[in-house]
Design a protein around this motif. Structure first.
Motif, PDB file in Angstrom:
ATOM      1  N   GLY A  87       0.810  -1.212   0.000  1.00 39.45           N
ATOM      2  CA  GLY A  87       0.000   0.000   0.000  1.00 39.45           C
ATOM      3  C   GLY A  87       0.843   1.260   0.000  1.00 39.45           C
ATOM      4  O   GLY A  87       1.956   1.296   0.537  1.00 39.45           O
ATOM      5  N   ASN A 128      -8.721  13.303  -0.712  1.00 41.31           N
ATOM      6  CA  ASN A 128      -8.432  11.993  -1.294  1.00 41.31           C
ATOM      7  C   ASN A 128      -9.387  11.632  -2.419  1.00 41.31           C
ATOM      8  O   ASN A 128      -9.448  10.464  -2.834  1.00 41.31           O
ATOM      9  CB  ASN A 128      -8.487  10.911  -0.207  1.00 41.31           C
ATOM     10  N   HIS A 146      -8.425   9.083  -4.993  1.00 40.41           N
ATOM     11  CA  HIS A 146      -7.226   8.414  -4.507  1.00 40.41           C
ATOM     12  C   HIS A 146      -7.456   6.969  -4.081  1.00 40.41           C
ATOM     13  O   HIS A 146      -6.505   6.182  -4.066  1.00 40.41           O
ATOM     14  CB  HIS A 146      -6.607   9.200  -3.345  1.00 40.41           C
ATOM     15  N   THR A 147      -8.678   6.613  -3.723  1.00 37.66           N
ATOM     16  CA  THR A 147      -8.896   5.233  -3.258  1.00 37.66           C
ATOM     17  C   THR A 147      -8.642   4.250  -4.396  1.00 37.66           C
ATOM     18  O   THR A 147      -7.838   3.322  -4.269  1.00 37.66           O
ATOM     19  CB  THR A 147     -10.314   5.068  -2.689  1.00 37.66           C
ATOM     20  N   HIS A 152      -4.840   5.041  -5.884  1.00 37.75           N
ATOM     21  CA  HIS A 152      -3.740   4.383  -5.180  1.00 37.75           C
ATOM     22  C   HIS A 152      -3.729   2.880  -5.445  1.00 37.75           C
ATOM     23  O   HIS A 152      -2.660   2.260  -5.518  1.00 37.75           O
ATOM     24  CB  HIS A 152      -3.850   4.635  -3.675  1.00 37.75           C
ATOM     25  N   ALA A 153      -4.920   2.285  -5.588  1.00 31.19           N
ATOM     26  CA  ALA A 153      -4.991   0.855  -5.878  1.00 31.19           C
ATOM     27  C   ALA A 153      -4.362   0.549  -7.234  1.00 31.19           C
ATOM     28  O   ALA A 153      -3.644  -0.449  -7.392  1.00 31.19           O
ATOM     29  CB  ALA A 153      -6.451   0.393  -5.847  1.00 31.19           C
ATOM     30  N   ASN A 162      -6.224  -4.122  -2.872  1.00 28.59           N
ATOM     31  CA  ASN A 162      -5.453  -2.893  -2.678  1.00 28.59           C
ATOM     32  C   ASN A 162      -6.306  -1.802  -2.036  1.00 28.59           C
ATOM     33  O   ASN A 162      -5.839  -1.071  -1.155  1.00 28.59           O
ATOM     34  CB  ASN A 162      -4.906  -2.392  -4.020  1.00 28.59           C
ATOM     35  N   MET A 163      -7.543  -1.687  -2.463  1.00 26.87           N
ATOM     36  CA  MET A 163      -8.436  -0.667  -1.913  1.00 26.87           C
ATOM     37  C   MET A 163      -8.709  -0.921  -0.431  1.00 26.87           C
ATOM     38  O   MET A 163      -8.886   0.011   0.351  1.00 26.87           O
ATOM     39  CB  MET A 163      -9.742  -0.617  -2.701  1.00 26.87           C
ATOM     40  N   ASP A 212      -6.381   0.726   1.834  1.00 26.80           N
ATOM     41  CA  ASP A 212      -6.421   2.193   1.887  1.00 26.80           C
ATOM     42  C   ASP A 212      -6.611   2.645   3.331  1.00 26.80           C
ATOM     43  O   ASP A 212      -7.322   2.018   4.121  1.00 26.80           O
ATOM     44  CB  ASP A 212      -7.585   2.698   1.017  1.00 26.80           C
ATOM     45  N   LYS A 213      -5.989   3.799   3.656  1.00 24.49           N
ATOM     46  CA  LYS A 213      -6.018   4.281   5.045  1.00 24.49           C
ATOM     47  C   LYS A 213      -7.415   4.682   5.507  1.00 24.49           C
ATOM     48  O   LYS A 213      -7.669   4.758   6.706  1.00 24.49           O
ATOM     49  CB  LYS A 213      -5.040   5.449   5.204  1.00 24.49           C
ATOM     50  N   THR A 255     -10.072   2.932   4.861  1.00 29.50           N
ATOM     51  CA  THR A 255     -10.857   1.719   5.062  1.00 29.50           C
ATOM     52  C   THR A 255     -10.829   1.315   6.533  1.00 29.50           C
ATOM     53  O   THR A 255      -9.760   1.177   7.132  1.00 29.50           O
ATOM     54  CB  THR A 255     -10.304   0.570   4.197  1.00 29.50           C
TER      55      THR A 255
END
Length: 363
Positions: free
Chosen positions: A150, A244, A247-248, A251-252, A317-318, A321-322, A324
């Motif tokens: 991540g 964000n 970004h979710t 970033h994934a 990956n999602m 996420d921070k 989650t």
């Protein structure tokens, strides 16, 4: 030169931005740095090649200056580079009265800030951005390195002493890097300022415009938007999550490409297109998305979801996420342009949106 004040719980600092910010602030900056025992400049290979002479001239009056040159790109935000930088700091005798200058783009700002935050439990640092992307990352105090599972999973909130943003340094950026950073400016407009979005769409029609139309005032507005949000929610307990948007999923995708196949802003653009589609379906967002996508395509963005992505990997990956929590994915969606909302969504909605966006692109 514009000066923007960032106010947080523990610190108030200024962002100075102009086309000649380094030369305009040179005397004052050297005076400030002279109070420290040692100046530790962190940069990367590309910035060192393009701009080291300017930094050498600026710091020439100071006695103790050491450079650390990291690899270029997201690969610098690793445990191994972080450890190497810390080893260098210890070997040269950096003490608690030393100062770190993060001279580079978002990667160097994140890495340098994290080194500063953790070396001897924290030393002072300055952000000196050299990219468009860093207008977002250099402000607000988020510092971190990546984990293979991540992005930015190991980090802290640690505010700089000041941010000095000399936009003349942007001239050496590649077209791809320009677009990557401009994506974050588009994000700021989408979540907070419809008028800014209209201005950007009017001012920038082709990728060449990113070089010929001065970005300074628009970047200053993006910084103001971020500052306003950070001042209300420094540690992302609430509305800072608005930043964000895109970004979710972005970033994934970035992690899917092992932090190298797609640049940060490219991944975030995919994520914003995805979030806009979900916003239409879940929030009832109504606006001319096709006009936006046509404009972005004209600037050179690929707004289509990358082909052959494995949804199961993206979903995993999602979930790293921070935002989650309790294994529930939280998305930043738009009720309307400039009106974001934090929304928990089910795995089924995540997949439905992915299938729909992927299908639309195939058609």
């Amino acid at each position: 030169m514009a000066e923007i004040t960032v106010t947080t719980k523990d610190k108030v600092y200024s962002v100075y931005i102009s086309q000649n910010a380094l030369s305009e602030r040179a005397e004052r900056l050297v005076s400030e740095l002279s109070r420290f025992s040692h100046v530790f400049v962190m940069t990367d290979a590309n910035v060192a090649e393009a701009h080291m002479a300017k930094m050498n001239d600026l710091l020439a009056p100071l006695e103790k200056v050491t450079y650390y040159v990291a690899p270029a790109g997201e690969g610098a935000k690793t445990f191994s580079v972080y450890e190497d930088a810390m080893t260098k700091a210890i070997e040269i005798g950096l003490d608690r009265k030393s100062v770190l200058l993060a001279f580079g783009g978002g990667v160097i700002g994140d890495l340098g800030g994290f080194v500063a935050a953790t070396y001897m439990r924290g030393i002072a640092f300055y952000q000196i951005p050299t990219t468009v992307l860093a207008h977002d990352s250099a402000v607000g105090g988020k510092v971190a390195i990546n984990h293979p599972l991540g992005k930015n999973m190991v980090g802290n909130f640690y505010q700089p002493e000041a941010v000095i943003y000399d936009t003349s340094l942007l001239e050496t950026l590649s077209e791809r890097e320009m677009r990557s950073g401009f994506a974050e400016l588009v994000k700021h407009a989408l979540i907070q300022d419809p008028a800014l979005l209209a201005e950007l769409m009017a001012a920038y029609k082709t990728s060449n415009d990113l070089y010929t139309v001065d970005l300074t005032n628009y970047l200053a507005r993006g910084i103001e938007i971020k500052s306003e949000i950070v001042s209300q929610d420094e540690t992302e307990q609430g509305i800072r999550a608005y930043l964000n948007f895109g970004h979710t999923m972005g970033h994934a995708i970035e992690a899917y490409g092992e932090f190298g196949k797609w640049l940060h802003g490219e991944s975030i653009m995919f994520g914003m297109v995805y979030a806009l589609d979900m916003s239409e379906q879940v929030m009832g967002l109504s606006f001319d998305k096709e006009a936006l996508l046509t404009w972005l395509t004209g600037l050179g963005y690929d707004v289509r979801m990358p082909a052959n992505l494995d949804f199961a990997v993206l979903l995993e990956n999602m979930k790293h996420d921070k935002k989650t929590t309790f294994n529930e994915i939280t998305m930043i969606l738009l009720e309307e342009i400039g009106k974001p909302k934090i929304q928990k969504v089910s795995d089924a909605v995540i997949e439905e949106t992915f299938r729909r966006v992927s299908q639309e692109e195939q058609e």
